[in-house]
Every structure is written in C-alpha cells, then in structure tokens.
Design a protein around this motif. Structure first.
Motif, PDB file in Angstrom:
ATOM      1  N   ALA A   1       4.944   5.722 -12.754  1.00 49.85           N
ATOM      2  CA  ALA A   1       4.931   7.391 -12.937  1.00 49.85           C
ATOM      3  C   ALA A   1       5.373   7.586 -14.107  1.00 49.85           C
ATOM      4  CB  ALA A   1       6.479   7.521 -11.974  1.00 49.85           C
ATOM      5  N   HIS A   2       5.927   6.394 -15.218  1.00 45.98           N
ATOM      6  CA  HIS A   2       6.242   6.281 -17.004  1.00 45.98           C
ATOM      7  C   HIS A   2       5.433   5.945 -17.800  1.00 45.98           C
ATOM      8  CE1 HIS A   2       9.302  10.299 -15.701  1.00 45.98           C
ATOM      9  NE2 HIS A   2       9.614   9.274 -15.405  1.00 45.98           N
ATOM     10  N   ARG A   3       5.137   4.520 -16.972  1.00 42.07           N
ATOM     11  CA  ARG A   3       4.145   3.945 -18.121  1.00 42.07           C
ATOM     12  C   ARG A   3       5.289   3.772 -19.488  1.00 42.07           C
ATOM     13  NH1 ARG A   3      -0.116   1.123 -18.120  1.00 42.07           N
ATOM     14  NH2 ARG A   3      -0.640   2.033 -15.819  1.00 42.07           N
ATOM     15  N   MET A   4       6.673   3.320 -19.292  1.00 41.85           N
ATOM     16  CA  MET A   4       8.014   3.210 -20.215  1.00 41.85           C
ATOM     17  C   MET A   4       7.950   1.431 -21.026  1.00 41.85           C
ATOM     18  SD  MET A   4      11.502   4.648 -18.417  1.00 41.85           S
ATOM     19  CE  MET A   4      11.134   6.359 -17.868  1.00 41.85           C
ATOM     20  N   TYR A   5       6.535   0.688 -19.901  1.00 44.19           N
ATOM     21  CA  TYR A   5       6.036  -0.367 -21.250  1.00 44.19           C
ATOM     22  C   TYR A   5       4.846  -0.670 -20.206  1.00 44.19           C
ATOM     23  CZ  TYR A   5       8.205  -2.014 -16.278  1.00 44.19           C
ATOM     24  OH  TYR A   5       8.058  -2.723 -14.818  1.00 44.19           O
ATOM     25  N   THR A   6       4.584  -1.528 -21.093  1.00 45.33           N
ATOM     26  CA  THR A   6       2.947  -2.674 -20.574  1.00 45.33           C
ATOM     27  C   THR A   6       3.584  -4.003 -20.942  1.00 45.33           C
ATOM     28  OG1 THR A   6       2.742  -2.763 -23.238  1.00 45.33           O
ATOM     29  CG2 THR A   6       2.001  -0.469 -22.206  1.00 45.33           C
ATOM     30  N   MET A   7       2.341  -4.115 -20.144  1.00 50.25           N
ATOM     31  CA  MET A   7       2.509  -6.051 -19.943  1.00 50.25           C
ATOM     32  C   MET A   7       1.029  -6.462 -19.949  1.00 50.25           C
ATOM     33  SD  MET A   7       4.089  -5.875 -16.740  1.00 50.25           S
ATOM     34  CE  MET A   7       3.952  -4.253 -15.170  1.00 50.25           C
ATOM     35  N   LYS A   8       0.930  -7.587 -19.993  1.00 50.10           N
ATOM     36  CA  LYS A   8      -0.894  -8.144 -20.047  1.00 50.10           C
ATOM     37  C   LYS A   8      -1.146  -7.590 -18.446  1.00 50.10           C
ATOM     38  CE  LYS A   8      -0.209 -11.897 -23.793  1.00 50.10           C
ATOM     39  NZ  LYS A   8      -0.551 -12.848 -24.129  1.00 50.10           N
ATOM     40  N   PRO A   9      -2.887  -7.869 -17.980  1.00 45.29           N
ATOM     41  CA  PRO A   9      -2.733  -7.857 -16.830  1.00 45.29           C
ATOM     42  C   PRO A   9      -3.206  -9.115 -15.600  1.00 45.29           C
ATOM     43  CG  PRO A   9      -4.721  -7.820 -18.041  1.00 45.29           C
ATOM     44  CD  PRO A   9      -4.041  -8.125 -18.897  1.00 45.29           C
ATOM     45  N   ARG A  10      -3.015  -9.978 -16.166  1.00 48.91           N
ATOM     46  CA  ARG A  10      -2.039 -11.201 -14.901  1.00 48.91           C
ATOM     47  C   ARG A  10      -0.526 -10.398 -14.561  1.00 48.91           C
ATOM     48  NH1 ARG A  10      -4.534 -17.525 -16.957  1.00 48.91           N
ATOM     49  NH2 ARG A  10      -6.433 -16.563 -16.431  1.00 48.91           N
ATOM     50  N   THR A  11       0.591 -10.118 -15.507  1.00 50.05           N
ATOM     51  CA  THR A  11       2.165 -10.281 -15.518  1.00 50.05           C
ATOM     52  C   THR A  11       1.970  -8.563 -14.687  1.00 50.05           C
ATOM     53  OG1 THR A  11       2.773 -11.072 -18.140  1.00 50.05           O
ATOM     54  CG2 THR A  11       4.002  -9.978 -16.542  1.00 50.05           C
ATOM     55  N   GLU A  12       1.681  -8.108 -14.856  1.00 48.03           N
ATOM     56  CA  GLU A  12       0.640  -6.598 -14.332  1.00 48.03           C
ATOM     57  C   GLU A  12       0.770  -7.037 -12.514  1.00 48.03           C
ATOM     58  OE1 GLU A  12      -1.838  -3.036 -13.386  1.00 48.03           O
ATOM     59  OE2 GLU A  12      -0.782  -2.676 -15.199  1.00 48.03           O
ATOM     60  N   ARG A  13      -0.162  -7.665 -12.495  1.00 43.85           N
ATOM     61  CA  ARG A  13      -0.041  -8.191 -11.176  1.00 43.85           C
ATOM     62  C   ARG A  13       0.373  -9.001  -9.897  1.00 43.85           C
ATOM     63  NH1 ARG A  13      -5.954  -7.969 -10.055  1.00 43.85           N
ATOM     64  NH2 ARG A  13      -6.608  -5.846 -10.566  1.00 43.85           N
ATOM     65  N   ALA A  14       0.620 -10.387 -11.227  1.00 43.71           N
ATOM     66  CA  ALA A  14       2.355 -10.210 -10.384  1.00 43.71           C
ATOM     67  C   ALA A  14       3.367  -9.553  -9.980  1.00 43.71           C
ATOM     68  CB  ALA A  14       2.660 -11.895 -11.698  1.00 43.71           C
ATOM     69  N   LEU A  15       3.529  -9.122 -11.103  1.00 41.71           N
ATOM     70  CA  LEU A  15       4.760  -7.819 -10.468  1.00 41.71           C
ATOM     71  C   LEU A  15       4.958  -7.012  -9.495  1.00 41.71           C
ATOM     72  CD1 LEU A  15       8.094  -6.872 -11.655  1.00 41.71           C
ATOM     73  CD2 LEU A  15       7.015  -5.289 -13.346  1.00 41.71           C
ATOM     74  N   HIS A  16       3.347  -6.538  -9.502  1.00 37.16           N
ATOM     75  CA  HIS A  16       2.947  -5.877  -8.346  1.00 37.16           C
ATOM     76  C   HIS A  16       2.946  -6.738  -7.185  1.00 37.16           C
ATOM     77  CE1 HIS A  16      -0.320  -2.392  -7.076  1.00 37.16           C
ATOM     78  NE2 HIS A  16       0.187  -2.912  -6.231  1.00 37.16           N
ATOM     79  N   LEU A  17       2.854  -7.779  -6.673  1.00 38.33           N
ATOM     80  CA  LEU A  17       2.696  -8.768  -5.652  1.00 38.33           C
ATOM     81  C   LEU A  17       4.438  -8.865  -5.772  1.00 38.33           C
ATOM     82  CD1 LEU A  17       1.388 -10.214  -3.790  1.00 38.33           C
ATOM     83  CD2 LEU A  17       1.031 -12.560  -5.343  1.00 38.33           C
TER      84      LEU A  17
ATOM     85  N   PHE B   1      -7.373  -4.509  -3.344  1.00 37.96           N
ATOM     86  CA  PHE B   1      -6.799  -5.249  -3.254  1.00 37.96           C
ATOM     87  C   PHE B   1      -5.315  -5.933  -2.094  1.00 37.96           C
ATOM     88  CE2 PHE B   1      -4.781  -9.588  -2.097  1.00 37.96           C
ATOM     89  CZ  PHE B   1      -5.269 -10.210  -0.878  1.00 37.96           C
ATOM     90  N   ALA B   2      -4.390  -5.587  -2.905  1.00 42.88           N
ATOM     91  CA  ALA B   2      -3.812  -5.522  -2.421  1.00 42.88           C
ATOM     92  C   ALA B   2      -2.578  -3.554  -1.829  1.00 42.88           C
ATOM     93  CB  ALA B   2      -2.380  -5.691  -4.222  1.00 42.88           C
ATOM     94  N   GLU B   3      -3.391  -2.999  -2.553  1.00 44.60           N
ATOM     95  CA  GLU B   3      -3.319  -1.846  -1.664  1.00 44.60           C
ATOM     96  C   GLU B   3      -3.903  -1.679  -0.330  1.00 44.60           C
ATOM     97  OE1 GLU B   3      -5.477   1.078  -4.221  1.00 44.60           O
ATOM     98  OE2 GLU B   3      -3.570   0.640  -6.194  1.00 44.60           O
ATOM     99  N   ARG B   4      -5.346  -2.122  -0.222  1.00 49.78           N
ATOM    100  CA  ARG B   4      -5.391  -2.271   1.402  1.00 49.78           C
ATOM    101  C   ARG B   4      -4.720  -2.863   2.184  1.00 49.78           C
ATOM    102  NH1 ARG B   4     -10.552  -3.949  -1.543  1.00 49.78           N
ATOM    103  NH2 ARG B   4     -10.109  -5.879  -0.773  1.00 49.78           N
ATOM    104  N   VAL B   5      -4.489  -4.405   1.763  1.00 50.23           N
ATOM    105  CA  VAL B   5      -3.480  -5.350   2.277  1.00 50.23           C
ATOM    106  C   VAL B   5      -2.288  -4.688   2.874  1.00 50.23           C
ATOM    107  CG1 VAL B   5      -2.368  -6.997   2.205  1.00 50.23           C
ATOM    108  CG2 VAL B   5      -4.166  -7.747   1.781  1.00 50.23           C
ATOM    109  N   PHE B   6      -1.495  -4.166   1.737  1.00 50.53           N
ATOM    110  CA  PHE B   6      -0.200  -3.603   1.876  1.00 50.53           C
ATOM    111  C   PHE B   6      -0.072  -2.717   2.436  1.00 50.53           C
ATOM    112  CE2 PHE B   6       0.129  -7.301  -0.511  1.00 50.53           C
ATOM    113  CZ  PHE B   6       1.294  -7.819  -0.521  1.00 50.53           C
TER     114      PHE B   6
END
Length: 258
Positions: free
Chosen positions: A26-42, A118-123
C-alpha cells in the motif's frame, strides 16, 4: 498446544499483513529485489493461509481509506457503521469487488503494488482457503484438549479480516492522539504487540510515509524494528526516514495527501 498455535498464527499473520500488504504494497515504504519480494509474498500467503489478503486489492482499499478517512467514502469508517460486524461486511464487499475487478478504484490509487499472477490464482482460490481451513481443523482435532479450544477455530479461519476490523474500529474510536489530523484516528495502545504497531493509527495518518508507526519514546512498533533488521541485512532498502510526512508510493502520493 492449541492456544499456543492460535497465538503464534495471530502474531505471524498480523506481522506479515503489516510488513508486506500495508507497509510495502500500500505504501511502498521500502524496496527490495524481485526475488526477495517473491519470497516475502510467498511467506505472507502461507502464513495467512485461509485469510490471505491479495496485495493489490489491499493496497487500493487502503489508499482509499487514507484519502477519504472517516468520511462517507471511507471503505471502513467506524463513524458511519453501527457496529464492527457491519463495518467488516461493507469492507469485505468492497475488497471482493476490487479483487475480482468488478469494482474499480480511481486511477490515482493504481500502481506501485506487487503483482504475482501465479500466487494470486492459487491463494485467492476457494480450494486453497478450504485446504488451509482443513489443516487448521485437523490440528485442532489432534491437539484440542478443552471444549473452549474449538471456539478459537472460526476466528482462525478469518484472522486477516479480524485484524483489519480491530485496527480500523479501535484505531478510529479509542485511545489518545499525538497529532491533530483531519480524521478521527487514534493510538489505541502505547505498546502495540497485539497488532504489531497497526494500532498507532493517529501516528500513521499524520505521517503516512514513515515506516515507524511509533512516535513517542514509550510507544513500541515491533514491525519497525524488524524492518530495521532487514535493512541492516541489506534485504530491504527503506524509502524514507522514520519521521517523514507526506504520501506513500509515488503513484498514490496525491491520494494520501488528500
């Protein structure tokens, strides 16, 4: 065993909601690399389980909340609902509409949130939610030793919405104010371990870009300290100082300043 399982699930669910859906999506208070984002999302999806909150729909709903806080256009303003259940029902209706794209938000609220089809479809699918609910039920069947333990199970199915209801109802009705904002936001608890800093609503509405929801020395925001650790480990990069004011993600700056 069951009370410990419930308490751990409560804490982890609200932690990831605050860390990922709120402060990042919602706020994008921090950034991270795509792989880190996917890991945190999962991690967020697995922990939240049956009450997984889609980051895009969450971000849009939350940006609307900031722009229209405590007015009739606020998707979850307690001042315009008779009780928390009614507020939850209206919030769920709006969230579901944004999730399925039957309802559209204003263009100024769009963008800047993580999307992983992918995550959106599954979860987001009902089968995943039922599967997680079944796992919780099997755990209770194996380890519940008191009848009252089973009273916790229905809440465990919907922890995400419950956390949101507590924050939005209590955080705009009960507590003290550090800042003279235009809304009714309040800080409900001085040491918020119940909702991981989310109940510092007055601080957050006054400084929506700040990754630290605490403002005074006695206030404790656990997620902020987790973010500081992640930053030191160079897993995330903070976007603003803990005392900054203003908008959040660039795409939503005008919305949050409204």
């Amino acid at each position: 065993m069951v009370p410990l399982f419930f308490a751990a699930h409560w804490a982890l669910s609200v932690f990831f909601q605050s860390l990922f859906q709120h402060r990042y999506a919602a706020h994008r208070m921090y950034t991270m690399k795509p792989r880190t984002e996917r890991a945190l999302h999962l991690c967020t999806a697995l922990v939240q389980g049956s009450s997984y909150l889609d980051p895009r729909a969450y971000a849009l709903l939350h940006r609307e909340h900031h722009a229209f806080a405590d007015t009739k256009r606020d998707p979850h303003a307690p001042t315009h609902h008779g009780n928390p259940l009614r507020m939850m029902r209206e919030t769920a209706r709006r969230f579901e509409g944004l999730l399925t794209r039957r309802l559209r938000s204003e263009p100024r609220f769009e963008g800047g949130y993580p999307e992983w089809p992918f995550a959106e479809r599954v979860f987001n699918h009902w089968t995943s939610r039922v599967a997680f609910g079944t796992l919780y039920t099997l755990f209770y069947k194996r380890f519940a030793t008191r009848r009252w333990h089973w009273a916790l199970l229905p809440a465990q199915f919907v922890l995400g919405p419950i956390h949101g209801a507590i924050v939005n109802w209590c955080g705009h009705r009960y507590g003290y104010r550090n800042f003279g904002t235009r809304d009714e936001s309040r800080n409900t608890l001085p040491f918020d371990v119940l909702c991981m800093g989310e109940l510092f609503q007055n601080n957050h509405h006054a400084r929506p870009a700040s990754p630290n929801f605490a403002s005074r020395r006695f206030e404790l925001d656990p997620v902020w300290h987790a973010l500081r650790l992640l930053s030191r480990l160079k897993l995330v990069r903070l976007q603003s100082s803990p005392t900054s004011r203003g908008g959040s993600a660039p795409e939503a700056t005008s919305a949050l300043a409204a």
